[in-house]
Structures are given as structure tokens and as C-alpha cells.
Design a protein around this motif. Structure first.
Motif, PDB file in Angstrom:
ATOM      1  N   GLY A   1       0.798  -1.223   0.000  1.00 38.81           N
ATOM      2  CA  GLY A   1       0.000   0.000   0.000  1.00 38.81           C
ATOM      3  C   GLY A   1       0.827   1.266   0.000  1.00 38.81           C
ATOM      4  O   GLY A   1       0.391   2.292   0.544  1.00 38.81           O
ATOM      5  N   LEU A   2       2.020   1.233  -0.618  1.00 37.29           N
ATOM      6  CA  LEU A   2       2.868   2.424  -0.648  1.00 37.29           C
ATOM      7  C   LEU A   2       2.222   3.499  -1.522  1.00 37.29           C
ATOM      8  O   LEU A   2       2.002   3.294  -2.718  1.00 37.29           O
ATOM      9  CB  LEU A   2       4.248   2.075  -1.196  1.00 37.29           C
ATOM     10  N   VAL A   3       1.913   4.639  -0.936  1.00 42.84           N
ATOM     11  CA  VAL A   3       1.275   5.741  -1.658  1.00 42.84           C
ATOM     12  C   VAL A   3       2.331   6.481  -2.478  1.00 42.84           C
ATOM     13  O   VAL A   3       3.361   6.909  -1.952  1.00 42.84           O
ATOM     14  CB  VAL A   3       0.566   6.699  -0.674  1.00 42.84           C
ATOM     15  N   LEU A   4       2.069   6.637  -3.779  1.00 40.93           N
ATOM     16  CA  LEU A   4       3.015   7.240  -4.710  1.00 40.93           C
ATOM     17  C   LEU A   4       2.468   8.549  -5.268  1.00 40.93           C
ATOM     18  O   LEU A   4       1.302   8.612  -5.676  1.00 40.93           O
ATOM     19  CB  LEU A   4       3.283   6.288  -5.885  1.00 40.93           C
ATOM     20  N   VAL A   5       3.316   9.565  -5.292  1.00 40.06           N
ATOM     21  CA  VAL A   5       3.009  10.811  -5.999  1.00 40.06           C
ATOM     22  C   VAL A   5       4.012  10.915  -7.138  1.00 40.06           C
ATOM     23  O   VAL A   5       5.190  11.210  -6.920  1.00 40.06           O
ATOM     24  CB  VAL A   5       3.079  12.039  -5.073  1.00 40.06           C
TER      25      VAL A   5
END
Length: 294
Positions: A248-252
Motif C-alpha cells: 500500500g505504498l502511496v506514490l506521488v
């Protein structure tokens, strides 16, 4: 070139990560679970002057990474005469929240592997952009990889490793802590200003498997990066994006750190990060303007 055994080993590792859910079955917050009271407190303590710096690239009608015929940005202007000498202007905007051009956050339903989505779901899930409800606020840690390598932007011949990331953080004199956001600066803006297109014919420099392992091991809450996964046949395919699915690593994606680098000299180099995605139920991502606060 990456061998099939290299790819298989990496895939097995990622599947093992996914098989041990860090935040419980059915979770919809992913790495944002790491932003606890301590992480928020560090962010508040990092704000000194209140100076704001955008990490977003200007919106462009580019199809980079999406294929021919894709629409990534379009704006139709509308002007209405309301009478009494009053005119009202407006516009209709069409956006794509993926690709290699515009700055965007990937929702946790952006990718599936092995017929599964993040959290164990079988479908996209209407609540997959839950992260938009309250926005994202945490301490921002800037890792300038080119500075740690002597100044040149990252190139195809040298994928970003875990050692590169650790060295860049240590150069700041700071310690990365669980729940911090990592601003992973690989010099894309400099590379584009000096040599034209960043990604060519499906190949692009970026983070390799070793760097992805560092991200998984160090409890990054949000990864803001300018380049993305390293793709030239030597590294596992989508090695960092697979972490979105696995942990669930949130990426921008597609940030621009030019203004940030210029701002950190007088401001001391550290601050907070604020990201506010659009709360569109079921969306697989959102165009965003990530803001660093000094």
C-alpha cells in the motif's frame, strides 16, 4: 539484462510482502497508516516560516506513458453574457491522473497483480481513494540522489539503489523516521532541461530493485518522486509500483524539485508535505499539487 531468475526472486519477495498484510486485511489507507501523532508532530515542528513551494509540474497535454490517442489535459473555455454588462468566464477541464507527464497520486486500486488488488479485494473498490478524505500531512525528507553522486541526474546506466537513498538522506544530517514522506529527487528537471525527453522508446532511468527494497524496509508513508521505476531490461519490471500493491505504498508521480532545491538553501532544507487529492469515489488516482511547507 535482468534474468528470469532475478525477476522471479523479486516477484516472490513482493508476494511475500503482500502475504503479510502490514495494516490488516481489507485496509484502504496503505502506508498512510504510518502517519501517526508522532509523524504529524514532526511535520508541525518542521514548519518555521510558513513558506509554500509547489512540487507539481505545469499541466500539459502530453500522452507520455499512456499511448497514442490518450487525453491527459484539455481545457475548453466558456464565456457567458449575463446581461447588465456582466460576463462570466469558466472552463471544462479533462484530466488524466496517470502517465509520465502530469503530477498525480496513485490510489491503492491503481494496480493489481495475480488477480488481486491491494487489501485482498477482487475489484477496484469504491473506497480506494479514501486517502483523499482528510488529505495528507507529514514531515518531508528530501533525498537529493544526484548530489550524493557528484551532481549529475540519474541515467539509464545507474539505477537508484538503497545505498543512494540512504547516502542522500545522511547528507542532510537528518534521520528518516517511520511515517515521513520521502521526496526522492533524481534530477529529472535538470535532465530534461539539458537533454530533452526523459523517457525514450519505453526506456527510462529511475529506481531499481535495491531502492525499492529500501522503501519497503524504512516505512515510507508517501513517496514523491520525479523519475519512476528504472526500465531498461536490467531491473524487475515496475519494482516500486509493485509496492503499491504489496504494502500500500502511496506514490506521488512526476514531481518537480527545482523550486524545492532553490528554497531549501535559505530555509534549512526540511519542512512538511501537504497533498490533497480530489475525493472521487472509485478513482484510481488524482492529479495533485503537492506542497512543501517550510
Amino acid at each position: 539484462m535482468a534474468t528470469s531468475s532475478d525477476q522471479d526472486r523479486y516477484t516472490d519477495w513482493v508476494r511475500q510482502l503482500a502475504g503479510r498484510p502490514r495494516y490488516g486485511d481489507g485496509d484502504r489507507w496503505g502506508s498512510l497508516n504510518l502517519i501517526d501523532a508522532d509523524a504529524t508532530g514532526r511535520a508541525v515542528g518542521a514548519v518555521r516560516s510558513g513558506r509554500l513551494v509547489s512540487l507539481a509540474r505545469p499541466m500539459e497535454a502530453t500522452t507520455a506513458g499512456l499511448g497514442e490517442g490518450a487525453v491527459t489535459f484539455a481545457m475548453d473555455r466558456e464565456v457567458h453574457d449575463l446581461g447588465n454588462g456582466t460576463t462570466m468566464a469558466g472552463e471544462t477541464v479533462v484530466l488524466s491522473c496517470h502517465g509520465l507527464g502530469n503530477t498525480h497520486v496513485d490510489a491503492l486500486n491503481h494496480l493489481s497483480f495475480f488477480d488481486r488488488w491491494y487489501g485482498g479485494g477482487q475489484g477496484l473498490g469504491a473506497d480506494a481513494l479514501a486517502l483523499a478524505r482528510s488529505g495528507i500531512f507529514t514531515r518531508a525528507v528530501h533525498a537529493d540522489v544526484p548530489a550524493g553522486r557528484g551532481g549529475a541526474p540519474v541515467t539509464l546506466d545507474a539505477p537508484v539503489t538503497g545505498d543512494d537513498i540512504q547516502r542522500a538522506i545522511e547528507m542532510t544530517g537528518q534521520v528518516f523516521r517511520p511515517g515521513d514522506a520521502l521526496l526522492l529527487d533524481m534530477g529529472r528537471d535538470v535532465a530534461e532541461s539539458e537533454g530533452g525527453p526523459w523517457a525514450v522508446d519505453g526506456y527510462r532511468p529511475g529506481v531499481g530493485a535495491s531502492g525499492a527494497e529500501w522503501l519497503a524496509d524504512n516505512d515510507v508513508s508517501v513517496l514523491c518522486w520525479d523519475m519512476q521505476d528504472h526500465i531498461d531490461g536490467r531491473e524487475p519490471v515496475g519494482c516500486v509500483h509493485m509496492l503499491l500493491w504489496a504494502i500500500g505504498l502511496v506514490l506521488v508521480d512526476n514531481c518537480d524539485f527545482g523550486a524545492y532545491r532553490a528554497a531549501t538553501v535559505p530555509e534549512g532544507g526540511f519542512g512538511a508535505l501537504l497533498v490533497a487529492p480530489l475525493p472521487i469515489a472509485g478513482a484510481t488516482g488524482s492529479n495533485v499539487n503537492p506542497v512543501a511547507i517550510f
